[in-house]
Design a protein around this motif. Sequence first.
Motif, short mmCIF file in Angstrom:
data_model
loop_
_atom_site.label_atom_id
_atom_site.label_comp_id
_atom_site.label_asym_id
_atom_site.label_seq_id
_atom_site.Cartn_x
_atom_site.Cartn_y
_atom_site.Cartn_z
N LEU A 135 0.86 -1.18 0.00
CA LEU A 135 0.00 0.00 0.00
C LEU A 135 0.90 1.23 0.00
N LEU A 136 0.57 2.20 -0.85
CA LEU A 136 1.36 3.43 -0.89
C LEU A 136 0.44 4.63 -0.78
N LEU A 137 0.80 5.57 0.09
CA LEU A 137 0.04 6.79 0.29
C LEU A 137 0.88 8.00 -0.12
N ASP A 138 0.32 8.81 -0.99
CA ASP A 138 0.86 10.14 -1.27
C ASP A 138 -0.33 11.09 -1.24
N GLN A 139 -0.41 11.89 -0.19
CA GLN A 139 -1.59 12.72 0.03
C GLN A 139 -1.54 14.04 -0.74
N ASN A 140 -0.51 14.27 -1.51
CA ASN A 140 -0.36 15.55 -2.18
C ASN A 140 -1.20 15.66 -3.44
N PHE A 141 -1.60 16.87 -3.75
CA PHE A 141 -2.36 17.15 -4.96
C PHE A 141 -1.57 16.73 -6.19
N SER A 142 -0.26 16.87 -6.14
CA SER A 142 0.58 16.50 -7.28
C SER A 142 0.49 15.02 -7.61
N ALA A 143 0.22 14.18 -6.60
CA ALA A 143 0.16 12.73 -6.84
C ALA A 143 -1.00 12.36 -7.74
N GLN A 144 -2.13 13.08 -7.64
CA GLN A 144 -3.26 12.78 -8.50
C GLN A 144 -3.26 13.64 -9.77
N ALA A 145 -2.54 14.77 -9.73
CA ALA A 145 -2.50 15.65 -10.89
C ALA A 145 -1.53 15.16 -11.96
N VAL A 146 -0.46 14.48 -11.53
CA VAL A 146 0.53 13.96 -12.46
C VAL A 146 0.15 12.53 -12.82
N GLU A 147 -0.20 12.29 -14.06
CA GLU A 147 -0.68 10.98 -14.48
C GLU A 147 0.39 9.90 -14.27
N HIS A 148 -0.03 8.81 -13.67
CA HIS A 148 0.85 7.64 -13.45
C HIS A 148 2.12 8.03 -12.67
N ALA A 149 1.98 8.86 -11.67
CA ALA A 149 3.14 9.36 -10.94
C ALA A 149 3.99 8.24 -10.35
N CYS A 158 0.46 -3.32 -5.85
CA CYS A 158 0.47 -2.30 -4.80
C CYS A 158 -0.75 -1.40 -4.95
N GLN A 159 -1.54 -1.29 -3.90
CA GLN A 159 -2.68 -0.37 -3.90
C GLN A 159 -2.17 1.03 -3.59
N THR A 160 -2.62 2.02 -4.36
CA THR A 160 -2.18 3.40 -4.15
C THR A 160 -3.33 4.27 -3.66
N LEU A 161 -3.05 5.10 -2.67
CA LEU A 161 -3.98 6.08 -2.15
C LEU A 161 -3.37 7.45 -2.46
N LEU A 162 -3.91 8.14 -3.46
CA LEU A 162 -3.27 9.33 -3.98
C LEU A 162 -4.18 10.55 -3.89
N GLY A 163 -3.62 11.65 -3.40
CA GLY A 163 -4.32 12.91 -3.40
C GLY A 163 -4.86 13.33 -2.05
N PRO A 164 -5.32 14.58 -1.94
CA PRO A 164 -5.78 15.15 -0.67
C PRO A 164 -6.99 14.45 -0.06
N ARG A 165 -7.70 13.63 -0.84
CA ARG A 165 -8.79 12.85 -0.28
C ARG A 165 -8.30 11.97 0.87
N PHE A 166 -7.00 11.63 0.85
CA PHE A 166 -6.40 10.78 1.86
C PHE A 166 -5.47 11.55 2.80
N ALA A 167 -5.59 12.86 2.82
CA ALA A 167 -4.72 13.67 3.67
C ALA A 167 -4.89 13.30 5.14
N THR A 265 0.66 21.29 6.85
CA THR A 265 -0.44 22.19 7.20
C THR A 265 -1.23 22.65 5.98
N THR A 266 -0.73 22.35 4.78
CA THR A 266 -1.47 22.70 3.56
C THR A 266 -2.90 22.20 3.63
N TRP A 267 -3.07 20.97 4.08
CA TRP A 267 -4.40 20.35 4.04
C TRP A 267 -5.26 20.81 5.20
#
Length: 499
Positions: A135-149, A158-167, A265-267
């Motif tokens: 399982l991989l978590l990247d809570q940043n907006f860039s993780a979902q904005a950049v295709e196939h990061a 590997c299951q990925t949790l990407l973007g601020p939805r998982f902040a 603190t961005t989120w």
Amino acid sequence: MKVLIRTDASIAIGSGHIARCLTLAQALRKHGAEVVFACRQLKGHLLQRVIEHGFVAHGLPASYPQESGADIEASLPWQSDIDALTDVLGDELRFDWLIVDHYGLDAQWETAARRFAERLMAIDDLANRPHAADLLLDQNFSAQAVEHAYAAWVGADCQTLLGPRFALMREAFECQPIEIRPKVTRVVVNFGGFDAARQVFATLLALQCFTELEVDFVAGLHNPDWDTMSALAAARPQWRLHTLVDDFCGLLLQADLFIGAGGGTTWERAALGLPTVCISVANNQRLNAQLLAQAGAHLYLGAYEQLDCQRLTEAVALLCGNRELRQSFAQRSRALVDGKGAMRVVAALMTPVLALRPATARDADLLFEGRNAEHVRCWSFNREPIDRGIHQRWLDQSLSSANRLLLIAETVQGPLGVLRYDRQEERVEVSIYLMAGQLGLGWGRALLQSGERYVREHWPDVRIIEAQAMADNAVSITLFQKAGYVQAECYFQRVINDE
């Protein structure tokens, strides 16, 4: 569930990794997990803060043989780190999950670390190195904005949790947004737990001309400019200088504007809809800050090394006098974050280990209220409220039927949802609903996977699980598709045994 978290903090690294891991640890503990930390004893390591939150914290050596560089988050000698973990854990060697949040550790360390845990989760922001994680978590907006990061960095399983939805945010930030007032009267300034870039002092200088503003400067621990800032703040009764703040959320709720870095603190700011002037103080913050600015979520002034005092002063003046721009920032940032990210990560971590229990006669009230809840009835084929007597007869029949499994998922926090499996020879049909307050967090997928394990164990000759969903029930359709069900004419099915 037992969880080991491997992360570090220091004056050079900052406190962000510890802060977000503590948030996740607290959310896990609420659902009954036992969480243990392991951190290097670097200068500013924050082990005591972890202990004060009620967690066991093992101290690892501040330096390893063959390690190059000083107190930075460079690549660590992975074998030395594994050996140190082995030494401090002693008999406590097996965990259900190992969570690693460290830029200096990669797939080599993760592969070796499987001796400690059944499953491994990596928290990352950089997408710059291979991972051997489940399982991989990247809570940043860039993780979902950049295709196939992360396509080149993780395995297909590997299951990925990407973007601020998982902040990873504390419960306090699940609250109403701040009011965008006509004028800015109060400002909060914070650049992390240590402010190694010395940006609190730089901001203090830029705000000297705003004599009407109340300003809270949160300078962090061991700030090198503390004495100078204290002297300047003493001459201004509307300025308050803090090392740390116990109720950071409460402080932000009183503010009209935030000035700070592009880290964790961005989120929190986004969840509150707090208009922000963002300045990146680390390379890993830049892309995320740039993309958020392009999305209209904040005003980004770039990296601190290229920023002069006058430009920051002009940016603050712009926002102080422009309510419409602040309102736009608030709306767009709030659209990214709902404050429930930590619970979504908890649901993903608990999915492989979530236990189900058979319903009993004692669950009559629970099942009656759950089935009659508005959010359940509105997507049921029978939308009318169920009569108590009819429900009791149905429950009695269900509990006595050899061809029905009625299962309840729950944690120490209470029930999560209900599964029903009806068998006809080698096929079963599944029905699922979640309890109020549990929707949108990922528990549906967790229930389906746990239910499938239960069916395999109790009915090993079953080949296919079927599910029905109303044509306009997009949530259920998406749930079954993500759980591996394939649409077959007007129903879904999943083959679980080809023999």
